[in-house]
Design a protein around this motif. Structure first.
Motif, PDB file in Angstrom:
ATOM      1  N   VAL A 231       0.813  -1.216   0.000  1.00 56.61           N
ATOM      2  CA  VAL A 231       0.000   0.000   0.000  1.00 56.61           C
ATOM      3  C   VAL A 231       0.852   1.275   0.000  1.00 56.61           C
ATOM      4  O   VAL A 231       0.350   2.359   0.263  1.00 56.61           O
TER       5      VAL A 231
ATOM      6  N   TYR B 200      -2.278   3.432  -0.426  1.00 49.46           N
ATOM      7  CA  TYR B 200      -3.285   3.827   0.555  1.00 49.46           C
ATOM      8  C   TYR B 200      -3.263   5.340   0.746  1.00 49.46           C
ATOM      9  O   TYR B 200      -4.268   5.936   1.074  1.00 49.46           O
TER      10      TYR B 200
ATOM     11  N   LYS C 129      -5.030  10.475   2.186  1.00 47.57           N
ATOM     12  CA  LYS C 129      -5.569   9.144   1.928  1.00 47.57           C
ATOM     13  C   LYS C 129      -6.087   9.046   0.499  1.00 47.57           C
ATOM     14  O   LYS C 129      -6.719   9.978   0.002  1.00 47.57           O
TER      15      LYS C 129
ATOM     16  N   PHE D 186      -9.178   3.980  -2.641  1.00 51.74           N
ATOM     17  CA  PHE D 186      -8.446   2.765  -2.267  1.00 51.74           C
ATOM     18  C   PHE D 186      -9.308   1.507  -2.411  1.00 51.74           C
ATOM     19  O   PHE D 186      -8.932   0.566  -3.114  1.00 51.74           O
TER      20      PHE D 186
ATOM     21  N   CYS E 215       3.477  -1.970   4.030  1.00 50.63           N
ATOM     22  CA  CYS E 215       3.861  -0.627   3.588  1.00 50.63           C
ATOM     23  C   CYS E 215       5.355  -0.460   3.876  1.00 50.63           C
ATOM     24  O   CYS E 215       6.093  -1.433   3.883  1.00 50.63           O
TER      25      CYS E 215
ATOM     26  N   ARG F 261       0.863   2.645   7.628  1.00 53.64           N
ATOM     27  CA  ARG F 261      -0.219   2.739   6.632  1.00 53.64           C
ATOM     28  C   ARG F 261      -0.922   1.406   6.456  1.00 53.64           C
ATOM     29  O   ARG F 261      -2.133   1.351   6.257  1.00 53.64           O
TER      30      ARG F 261
ATOM     31  N   ALA G 134      -4.886   0.429   6.259  1.00 49.85           N
ATOM     32  CA  ALA G 134      -5.420  -0.259   5.081  1.00 49.85           C
ATOM     33  C   ALA G 134      -6.065  -1.585   5.479  1.00 49.85           C
ATOM     34  O   ALA G 134      -7.151  -1.929   4.992  1.00 49.85           O
TER      35      ALA G 134
END
Length: 131
Positions: free
Chosen positions: A33, A54, A64, A68, A86, A91, A95
């Motif tokens: 992400v 993300y 953001k 997503f 990530c 993050r 996510a």
């Protein structure tokens, strides 16, 4: 006691060694992400690794990705087994929470992210230099 009413889902975090085992032997897919730029600088070595950011870097800072889930749903089903990673493991928690809240059942957060993956000497895809 602090109870989050917005999320019934509990994020489960696995370390990079367990994540590597699940990806190699457990039928899991890797969902990175990080930003496209971060992904292109190097990523976890799996043929079907997905890169769906993300967050995006903007002049005002990170924001953001408003699309997503709309970007995840065409390429993943809610029954897919996913490891979410990530850069450092922050993050990916957000996510993973979003995925669980949307009805995904088999999603793990990869603790420590790509940095921990590299520190543990696990296989990565590095950018081609001088090509």
């Amino acid at each position: 006691m602090n109870i989050q009413s917005s999320s019934e889902s509990q994020v489960i975090t696995v370390d990079v060694v367990k994540a590597n085992d699940l990806l190699r032997n457990g039928g899991y897919r890797y969902l990175d992400v990080r930003t496209v730029e971060e992904f292109e600088k190097g990523h976890v070595d799996f043929d079907d690794a997905l890169n769906i950011p993300y967050m995006f870097n903007t002049p005002q800072g990170r924001v953001k990705n408003p699309n997503f889930m709309e970007q995840v749903l065409p390429v993943c089903t809610k029954d897919d087994h996913l490891i979410v990673g990530c850069q450092s493991g922050v993050r990916s928690v957000y996510a993973t929470t979003d995925l669980l809240d949307t009805g995904f059942k088999h999603v793990y957060n990869m603790g420590g992210g790509y940095l921990a993956w590299v520190e543990n000497g696990l296989h990565v895809v590095a950018p081609k230099v001088g090509v």
